[in-house]
Design an enzyme around this catalytic site. Sequence first.
Site, PDB file in Angstrom:
ATOM      1  N   ALA A  42       7.383   1.128  -7.460  1.00 22.94           N
ATOM      2  CA  ALA A  42       7.415   1.482  -8.796  1.00 22.94           C
ATOM      3  C   ALA A  42       8.548   1.271  -9.530  1.00 22.94           C
ATOM      4  O   ALA A  42       9.818   1.027  -8.869  1.00 22.94           O
ATOM      5  CB  ALA A  42       7.227   3.364  -8.996  1.00 22.94           C
ATOM      6  N   GLY A  89       5.027   1.976  -3.489  1.00 24.10           N
ATOM      7  CA  GLY A  89       3.659   1.371  -4.019  1.00 24.10           C
ATOM      8  C   GLY A  89       3.254   0.119  -3.256  1.00 24.10           C
ATOM      9  O   GLY A  89       2.173   0.063  -3.184  1.00 24.10           O
ATOM     10  N   GLU A  92       1.727   1.089  -0.203  1.00 21.78           N
ATOM     11  CA  GLU A  92       0.347   1.864  -0.540  1.00 21.78           C
ATOM     12  C   GLU A  92      -0.559   0.942  -0.948  1.00 21.78           C
ATOM     13  O   GLU A  92      -1.744   0.899  -0.745  1.00 21.78           O
ATOM     14  CB  GLU A  92       0.499   2.937  -1.679  1.00 21.78           C
ATOM     15  CG  GLU A  92       1.465   4.071  -1.445  1.00 21.78           C
ATOM     16  CD  GLU A  92       1.919   4.977  -2.714  1.00 21.78           C
ATOM     17  OE1 GLU A  92       0.938   5.908  -2.537  1.00 21.78           O
ATOM     18  OE2 GLU A  92       2.954   4.559  -3.268  1.00 21.78           O
TER      19      GLU A  92
END
Length: 238
Positions: A42, A89, A92
Amino acid sequence: MNALSRPVVEELGAVFDELELRTEIGVAILTGGGGKAFVAGADIKGFKDIIGHRGVVFEGARGMQDCFSKIENSRLVVIAAINGLALGGGCELAAACDIRIAADNVIIGVPEVKLGLIPGAGGTQRLARLLGKGRAKWMVLSGDFFSARDAFQMGLLEKVVPAADLLAEAKKLAGSILANAPLAVEAGKRAINEGVEMSLEDGLVFEAGLVADLFMTEDIKEGAGAFVEKRFPVFRRR
């Protein structure tokens, strides 16, 4: 550093909306631009603007989750060609892909806990399903960084290759998948993704239904005929 800003997430989701409609495309390869990072995570500099705004944070997390679920549930087979840092992220996003191939110099992890957070784009859920609860907790609660080799041994990566060979390896795998009957590939992905969320008996029934559906297609006629006639099949996705 390929940070996952809101505009990037929205653009990624829009790309997959378009790809879903283009039935001539069966495989997508995701990789990072610039060579240093797959996705670094992020945009931490923007956190100062949302601290204390729970609703904004919740909606932002749900937006990333929806985007990554769109990738996970896509008709396409999505290969992550991880070419650099895959942190937060980025890890992810890789977990939402169907198959993960990484360069041997990759660093991967979910270090959000070091900032006072936890993964919010599906990481706690997908990592637990991919690795089991123990290894997922190791990653999430320690915030440690892992080498490609360690991530492979944990089961997070399917293959590790020299960095110079990464895209070629991903394209080779894509070619192997694309040589097969498209409807069968899509059904196989559904059988695995949806079946593992069911009981074994329900999963078996679901699998049998998909097999029965495939026996109603023209592609099974072509595939079986080509096998008998000792020629390459020409599948038409119907």
